[in-house]
Design a protein around this motif. Sequence first.
Motif, PDB file in Angstrom:
ATOM      1  N   CYS A  81      11.315  16.893 -25.233  1.00  0.00           N
ATOM      2  CA  CYS A  81      10.088  18.034 -25.473  1.00  0.00           C
ATOM      3  C   CYS A  81       9.992  19.154 -24.368  1.00  0.00           C
ATOM      4  O   CYS A  81       9.688  19.277 -23.420  1.00  0.00           O
ATOM      5  CB  CYS A  81       8.873  17.353 -25.928  1.00  0.00           C
ATOM      6  N   SER A  91       4.589  17.046 -28.831  1.00  0.00           N
ATOM      7  CA  SER A  91       6.113  15.857 -28.268  1.00  0.00           C
ATOM      8  C   SER A  91       6.359  14.851 -29.944  1.00  0.00           C
ATOM      9  O   SER A  91       7.291  15.022 -30.356  1.00  0.00           O
ATOM     10  CB  SER A  91       5.271  14.960 -27.193  1.00  0.00           C
ATOM     11  N   THR A  94       7.842  16.843 -31.911  1.00  0.00           N
ATOM     12  CA  THR A  94       9.070  16.853 -31.627  1.00  0.00           C
ATOM     13  C   THR A  94       9.816  16.134 -31.825  1.00  0.00           C
ATOM     14  O   THR A  94      11.505  15.727 -32.479  1.00  0.00           O
ATOM     15  CB  THR A  94       9.352  17.379 -29.511  1.00  0.00           C
TER      16      THR A  94
END
Length: 198
Positions: A81, A91, A94
């Motif tokens: 990330c 995150s 991601t």
Amino acid sequence: MSERDAFLCYGVLLAAGQGRRFDPSGVQHKLLQTLPTGQSVLAASASKLFQEFPKSLVVVASEAASIQQNLSELGLPFCVCEDAQEGMATSLVTVLCQVPPDADAVVIALADMPFLDLDTLREIRKHLEAGADIVVPSYQGQRGNPVGFAIKYLPQLLSLQGDRGARQLLQTLPVTEIAVFDPGILRDIDVPADLIDP
């Protein structure tokens, strides 16, 4: 039963936090600290998730070279990330973008919770497979982690922002809460004293 007839649940392990409470200087990353078992925090958390959900993926911060190296040594797949400092949701989004379209569910776990029982992961999977949409474990009436989501909630998960992660969805969507005898669902590693299992 064909492979596609099987329930496909993917685990995602969030390991992109900075852990500044553990070491404000940033020298010692909490995920690389050794537990009484001899495992690192990261290895202990990841091994349980991958044991129950072999199709799992870890997300790490782009600047966390030591974490990436440790995962490589463990032979575990991870994604990076680039904007992890923006918060947990960044995150999470991601890594969720890497979940294949054939998934039936995802289980979101935290890398700094190494004391989780494997049985808790099995219970979460069992309830998802039985048709529950969102599964949250609780210990003595307190909700903890990890949390399982049916894949139909992927759009809502991908729209998350900030540092609260998926918790905000648990306040507005129907949840199946399962009682477990596992204090590990509440125990994360914030300070060095947390490394000792009582």
